[in-house]
Design a protein around this motif. Structure first.
Motif, PDB file in Angstrom:
ATOM      1  N   LYS A   1       2.279   1.621  -3.474  1.00 49.19           N
ATOM      2  CA  LYS A   1       1.274   2.126  -4.407  1.00 49.19           C
ATOM      3  C   LYS A   1       1.098   3.628  -4.265  1.00 49.19           C
ATOM      4  O   LYS A   1       1.000   4.359  -5.256  1.00 49.19           O
ATOM      5  CB  LYS A   1      -0.077   1.440  -4.160  1.00 49.19           C
ATOM      6  CG  LYS A   1      -0.210   0.086  -4.778  1.00 49.19           C
ATOM      7  CD  LYS A   1      -1.509  -0.580  -4.421  1.00 49.19           C
ATOM      8  CE  LYS A   1      -2.711   0.308  -4.518  1.00 49.19           C
ATOM      9  NZ  LYS A   1      -3.957  -0.365  -4.169  1.00 49.19           N
ATOM     10  N   LYS A   2       1.085   4.097  -3.031  1.00 44.98           N
ATOM     11  CA  LYS A   2       0.957   5.524  -2.783  1.00 44.98           C
ATOM     12  C   LYS A   2       2.162   6.271  -3.368  1.00 44.98           C
ATOM     13  O   LYS A   2       2.026   7.334  -3.966  1.00 44.98           O
ATOM     14  CB  LYS A   2       0.864   5.790  -1.279  1.00 44.98           C
ATOM     15  CG  LYS A   2       0.518   7.223  -0.950  1.00 44.98           C
ATOM     16  CD  LYS A   2       0.676   7.593   0.514  1.00 44.98           C
ATOM     17  CE  LYS A   2       0.156   6.614   1.507  1.00 44.98           C
ATOM     18  NZ  LYS A   2       0.304   7.084   2.896  1.00 44.98           N
TER      19      LYS A   2
ATOM     20  N   THR B   1       0.827  -1.207   0.000  1.00 44.99           N
ATOM     21  CA  THR B   1       0.000   0.000   0.000  1.00 44.99           C
ATOM     22  C   THR B   1       0.864   1.261   0.000  1.00 44.99           C
ATOM     23  O   THR B   1       0.583   2.219  -0.726  1.00 44.99           O
ATOM     24  CB  THR B   1      -0.935   0.006   1.218  1.00 44.99           C
ATOM     25  OG1 THR B   1      -1.740  -1.180   1.183  1.00 44.99           O
ATOM     26  CG2 THR B   1      -1.840   1.216   1.215  1.00 44.99           C
TER      27      THR B   1
ATOM     28  N   GLU C   1      -4.903  -8.253 -11.346  1.00 40.23           N
ATOM     29  CA  GLU C   1      -5.992  -7.434 -10.850  1.00 40.23           C
ATOM     30  C   GLU C   1      -7.221  -8.282 -10.604  1.00 40.23           C
ATOM     31  O   GLU C   1      -7.299  -9.427 -10.992  1.00 40.23           O
ATOM     32  CB  GLU C   1      -6.315  -6.339 -11.871  1.00 40.23           C
ATOM     33  CG  GLU C   1      -5.135  -5.433 -12.152  1.00 40.23           C
ATOM     34  CD  GLU C   1      -5.437  -4.451 -13.251  1.00 40.23           C
ATOM     35  OE1 GLU C   1      -6.575  -4.430 -13.751  1.00 40.23           O
ATOM     36  OE2 GLU C   1      -4.530  -3.712 -13.621  1.00 40.23           O
TER      37      GLU C   1
ATOM     38  N   ASN D   1      -4.867  -1.051  -9.331  1.00 32.57           N
ATOM     39  CA  ASN D   1      -6.332  -0.977  -9.395  1.00 32.57           C
ATOM     40  C   ASN D   1      -7.001  -1.898  -8.388  1.00 32.57           C
ATOM     41  O   ASN D   1      -8.190  -2.174  -8.500  1.00 32.57           O
ATOM     42  CB  ASN D   1      -6.814  -1.319 -10.806  1.00 32.57           C
ATOM     43  CG  ASN D   1      -6.320  -0.324 -11.819  1.00 32.57           C
ATOM     44  OD1 ASN D   1      -6.159   0.849 -11.516  1.00 32.57           O
ATOM     45  ND2 ASN D   1      -6.039  -0.788 -13.016  1.00 32.57           N
ATOM     46  N   ARG D   2      -6.263  -2.339  -7.397  1.00 30.07           N
ATOM     47  CA  ARG D   2      -6.807  -3.259  -6.396  1.00 30.07           C
ATOM     48  C   ARG D   2      -6.757  -2.574  -5.039  1.00 30.07           C
ATOM     49  O   ARG D   2      -5.765  -1.968  -4.681  1.00 30.07           O
ATOM     50  CB  ARG D   2      -5.976  -4.538  -6.391  1.00 30.07           C
ATOM     51  CG  ARG D   2      -6.575  -5.652  -5.611  1.00 30.07           C
ATOM     52  CD  ARG D   2      -5.684  -6.893  -5.717  1.00 30.07           C
ATOM     53  NE  ARG D   2      -6.281  -7.981  -5.007  1.00 30.07           N
ATOM     54  CZ  ARG D   2      -6.871  -9.000  -5.566  1.00 30.07           C
ATOM     55  NH1 ARG D   2      -6.927  -9.091  -6.870  1.00 30.07           N
ATOM     56  NH2 ARG D   2      -7.398  -9.956  -4.848  1.00 30.07           N
ATOM     57  N   ASN D   3      -7.817  -2.694  -4.259  1.00 28.44           N
ATOM     58  CA  ASN D   3      -7.918  -1.982  -2.987  1.00 28.44           C
ATOM     59  C   ASN D   3      -7.594  -2.855  -1.779  1.00 28.44           C
ATOM     60  O   ASN D   3      -8.159  -2.691  -0.718  1.00 28.44           O
ATOM     61  CB  ASN D   3      -9.324  -1.414  -2.810  1.00 28.44           C
ATOM     62  CG  ASN D   3      -9.601  -0.314  -3.781  1.00 28.44           C
ATOM     63  OD1 ASN D   3      -8.695   0.407  -4.157  1.00 28.44           O
ATOM     64  ND2 ASN D   3     -10.839  -0.189  -4.204  1.00 28.44           N
ATOM     65  N   GLY D   4      -6.689  -3.762  -1.917  1.00 25.51           N
ATOM     66  CA  GLY D   4      -6.327  -4.622  -0.797  1.00 25.51           C
ATOM     67  C   GLY D   4      -6.421  -6.077  -1.211  1.00 25.51           C
ATOM     68  O   GLY D   4      -6.788  -6.405  -2.335  1.00 25.51           O
TER      69      GLY D   4
END
Length: 186
Positions: free
Chosen positions: A56-57, A53, A170, A107-110
């Protein structure tokens, strides 16, 4: 009493737990899949997902905010202490063409990792599979093809093994047109 304390002790001191978590995460990012105990995998999962995470940031800031990107890069480096793994996560160096691990999950949130339990309560049965088959898992680690036969003891495995791996690519999402609601006739 351990009120308000998070995490598992794993019969280790705090420094040993920290280095264990760091080494497991490094191995996971290098190989993509490792075999360890369920408890160690569950403890390392949050650590590894937070690292992805942060990366990604940082990748989101790479073009517009260069100091922000460097800050995220250094945060990951301070947690993993392995420059080659950090380069692989961010897609730097020899991983520039293929893209990094963080780029794969933009494009994945976890849910970047998965834990597959290898031992169950019946001999030779993966959790959730049918009785009677002895499943084999084939994988490549370090350029060597390996085969793992999934056997456990009859009842109550003391050290339950698991495959701890990075989820590929993804998420597969369905559009609203593909999902048809069920119509019940009564």
């Amino acid at each position: 009493m351990r009120h308000g304390k998070r995490g598992r002790h794993l019969s280790r001191t705090s420094a040993h737990r920290k280095s264990l978590r760091q080494n497991l995460a490094n191995s996971l990012f290098i190989h993509g899949r490792i075999v360890t105990t369920v408890e160690k995998a569950k403890e390392t999962r949050t650590f590894a997902e937070k690292i992805i995470t942060i990366a990604k940031k940082g990748l989101g800031k790479k073009e517009s905010d260069r100091p922000g990107y460097v800050h995220c890069y250094r945060q990951v480096l301070s947690r993993l202490k392995n420059g080659d793994v950090v380069k692989k996560i961010f897609g730097e160096g020899k991983w520039r063409e293929s893209g990094g691990i963080a780029q794969r999950y933009m494009n994945r949130n976890g849910g970047y990792t998965r834990i597959l339990k290898l031992s169950g309560t019946r001999l030779g049965v993966l959790t959730g599979s049918s009785v009677g088959k002895v499943p084999e898992l084939e994988y490549t680690m370090g350029g060597i093809r390996r085969k793992l036969r999934l056997l456990g003891r009859r009842l109550n495995d003391n050290a339950s093994l698991a495959v701890f791996e990075l989820v590929e690519g993804e998420t597969e999402t369905q559009s609203a047109e593909e999902v048809k609601p069920k119509v019940s006739t009564s």
